[in-house]
Design an enzyme around this catalytic site. Structure first.
Site, mmCIF file in Angstrom:
data_model
loop_
_atom_site.group_PDB
_atom_site.id
_atom_site.type_symbol
_atom_site.label_atom_id
_atom_site.label_comp_id
_atom_site.label_asym_id
_atom_site.label_seq_id
_atom_site.Cartn_x
_atom_site.Cartn_y
_atom_site.Cartn_z
ATOM 1 N N ASP A 35 33.490 27.883 27.624
ATOM 2 C CA ASP A 35 34.721 28.608 27.936
ATOM 3 C C ASP A 35 34.827 29.735 26.919
ATOM 4 O OD1 ASP A 35 37.254 29.615 28.263
ATOM 5 O OD2 ASP A 35 38.171 27.650 28.629
ATOM 6 N N TYR A 89 44.356 43.732 30.519
ATOM 7 C CA TYR A 89 43.043 44.022 31.117
ATOM 8 C C TYR A 89 42.575 45.427 30.727
ATOM 9 C CZ TYR A 89 39.389 44.520 34.684
ATOM 10 O OH TYR A 89 38.191 44.730 35.339
HETATM 11 N N1 LIG Z 1 36.004 43.291 41.082
HETATM 12 C C1 LIG Z 1 36.202 44.557 40.768
HETATM 13 O O1 LIG Z 1 36.651 45.369 41.589
HETATM 14 C C2 LIG Z 1 35.862 45.056 39.378
HETATM 15 C C3 LIG Z 1 36.098 46.410 39.099
HETATM 16 C C4 LIG Z 1 35.797 46.895 37.830
HETATM 17 C C5 LIG Z 1 35.264 46.046 36.884
HETATM 18 N N2 LIG Z 1 35.052 44.728 37.177
HETATM 19 C C6 LIG Z 1 34.493 43.879 36.136
HETATM 20 O O2 LIG Z 1 33.307 43.279 36.619
HETATM 21 C C7 LIG Z 1 33.113 42.006 35.993
HETATM 22 C C8 LIG Z 1 32.905 40.952 37.068
HETATM 23 O O3 LIG Z 1 34.090 40.919 37.849
HETATM 24 P P1 LIG Z 1 34.208 40.075 39.196
HETATM 25 O O4 LIG Z 1 35.051 40.882 40.102
HETATM 26 O O5 LIG Z 1 32.881 39.608 39.605
HETATM 27 O O6 LIG Z 1 35.115 38.867 38.662
HETATM 28 P P2 LIG Z 1 35.281 37.366 39.185
HETATM 29 O O7 LIG Z 1 34.751 37.200 40.553
HETATM 30 O O8 LIG Z 1 36.700 37.039 38.897
HETATM 31 O O9 LIG Z 1 34.302 36.562 38.182
HETATM 32 C C9 LIG Z 1 34.602 36.544 36.832
HETATM 33 C C10 LIG Z 1 33.513 35.812 36.076
HETATM 34 O O10 LIG Z 1 33.965 35.706 34.710
HETATM 35 C C11 LIG Z 1 33.891 34.332 34.329
HETATM 36 N N3 LIG Z 1 34.965 33.923 33.441
HETATM 37 C C12 LIG Z 1 36.293 34.130 33.595
HETATM 38 N N4 LIG Z 1 36.956 33.486 32.625
HETATM 39 C C13 LIG Z 1 36.021 32.862 31.860
HETATM 40 C C14 LIG Z 1 36.079 32.017 30.714
HETATM 41 N N5 LIG Z 1 37.250 31.677 30.151
HETATM 42 N N6 LIG Z 1 34.929 31.564 30.175
HETATM 43 C C15 LIG Z 1 33.734 31.875 30.753
HETATM 44 N N7 LIG Z 1 33.611 32.651 31.833
HETATM 45 C C16 LIG Z 1 34.744 33.131 32.386
HETATM 46 C C17 LIG Z 1 34.041 33.571 35.630
HETATM 47 O O11 LIG Z 1 33.467 32.289 35.443
HETATM 48 P P3 LIG Z 1 34.257 30.916 35.756
HETATM 49 O O12 LIG Z 1 33.599 30.392 36.979
HETATM 50 O O13 LIG Z 1 33.996 30.114 34.528
HETATM 51 O O14 LIG Z 1 35.696 31.245 35.964
HETATM 52 C C18 LIG Z 1 33.280 34.428 36.603
HETATM 53 O O15 LIG Z 1 31.912 34.102 36.572
HETATM 54 C C19 LIG Z 1 34.353 41.760 35.135
HETATM 55 O O16 LIG Z 1 34.097 42.125 33.803
HETATM 56 C C20 LIG Z 1 35.371 42.716 35.739
HETATM 57 O O17 LIG Z 1 36.373 43.082 34.808
HETATM 58 C C21 LIG Z 1 35.334 44.214 38.406
#
Ligand SMILES: NC(=O)c1ccc[n+]([C@@H]2O[C@H](COP(=O)([O-])OP(=O)(O)OC[C@H]3O[C@@H](n4cnc5c(N)ncnc54)[C@H](OP(=O)(O)O)[C@@H]3O)[C@@H](O)[C@H]2O)c1
Length: 251
Positions: A59, A156
């Site tokens: 975590d 964020y």
């Molecule tokens: N989606 C978008 O439109 C977007 C846009 C710009 C930037 N981003 C960035 O891209 C990256 C990936 O985003 P996503 O959209 O794929 O997000 P997501 O689907 O919400 O996945 C987030 C990931 O982070 C992990 N995580 C969250 N809390 C955690 C914790 N306490 N310890 C360990 N792991 C943790 C989650 O693992 P668990 O299974 O452990 O929760 C999951 O694998 C992020 O950095 C996000 O800010 C996303």
């Protein structure tokens, strides 16, 4: 014999991180995925592809154990890699409310996972691999929201702005070394993951930009996690990776 390339990827369990893990597991790659839970399906895929996979359950709210495991792993594993890459992808958006209404623990969690864990893992990676002559890269997954403000997104946006800045600073440190690592904080585009769902389901009264996120989905303007992962990994492979320490995959 070709040596494998070592990748360390946080947030490998869901969303774009999961898609990156699926695309990375192939012969010639040794992937360390860091998430809260191990994933048997990814292990099966890696075995079928002939890729080496380690899944570390951490975590990242408390980055210390992951940092120590990374330091130990790299201390014993310097020689057998053709290169090493750290991808700080894990992140979270806390409750979508004005900062005055945010829960203290929720705010702390977003900063710890999104910023503190990323800077500490980067420090551990750069420290443990200093002196390695093989290519080393750090890809920090940032966001356009680290570069422009948005209501109800204080923690964020602050985490991503902090990520951009520490990436810039560490890139200056590494540029002074003969075989310094290359770093980039990369905005990955807008992706159809749970994070977007979280924004769309926010209370419109608290989140003036909610309709923007709803429209992005309705107009099919979100990238699939697979597309986003492919674009980000292509950017990571570019020969000029790190020339711009803060970049956008859409540039
Ligand atoms: N989606 C978008 O439109 C977007 C846009 C710009 C930037 N981003 C960035 O891209 C990256 C990936 O985003 P996503 O959209 O794929 O997000 P997501 O689907 O919400 O996945 C987030 C990931 O982070 C992990 N995580 C969250 N809390 C955690 C914790 N306490 N310890 C360990 N792991 C943790 C989650 O693992 P668990 O299974 O452990 O929760 C999951 O694998 C992020 O950095 C996000 O800010 C996303």
């Amino acid at each position: 014999m070709t040596l494998p390339h070592l990748y360390i990827l946080t947030g490998a369990s869901r969303g774009m991180g999961r898609a990156m893990a699926e695309q990375l597991v192939q012969p010639g790659v040794h992937l360390v995925g860091i998430s809260r839970h191990a994933d048997p399906a990814l292990a099966a895929q890696a075995a079928a592809q002939g890729a080496a996979l380690e899944q570390w359950a951490h975590d990242l709210q408390d980055a210390g154990p992951a940092v120590r495991q990374l330091q130990q792993r790299l201390a014993t594993g310097g020689a057998p890699w053709s290169g090493a890459t750290l991808i700080n992808n894990a992140g979270m958006i806390p409750a979508v409310v004005p900062l005055r209404d945010a829960g203290d623990e929720d705010t702390a969690r977003a900063l710890r996972v999104g910023l503190e864990a990323a800077i500490r893992l980067t420090s551990a990676f750069l420290g443990a691999t200093r002196g390695w002559t093989v290519p080393r890269r750090v890809l920090n997954i940032s966001s356009g929201l680290g570069r422009r403000p948005m209501a109800s997104q204080s923690a964020y946006c602050a985490a991503k702005a902090g990520m951009d800045m520490f990436t810039r600073c560490a890139a200056l440190d590494e540029a002074r070394l003969p075989h310094g690592a290359r770093l980039c904080a990369l905005a990955p585009g807008v992706i159809d993951t749970g994070m977007q769902q979280h924004l769309r389901s926010a209370d419109a009264g608290a989140f003036p930009d909610r309709s923007r996120f709803t429209a992005l989905r309705a107009e099919h303007r979100l990238l699939s996690p697979q597309d986003a992962a492919a674009r980000v990994l292509a950017y990571l492979a570019r020969p000029d990776f790190g020339a711009e320490p803060v970049a956008d995959v859409r540039d």
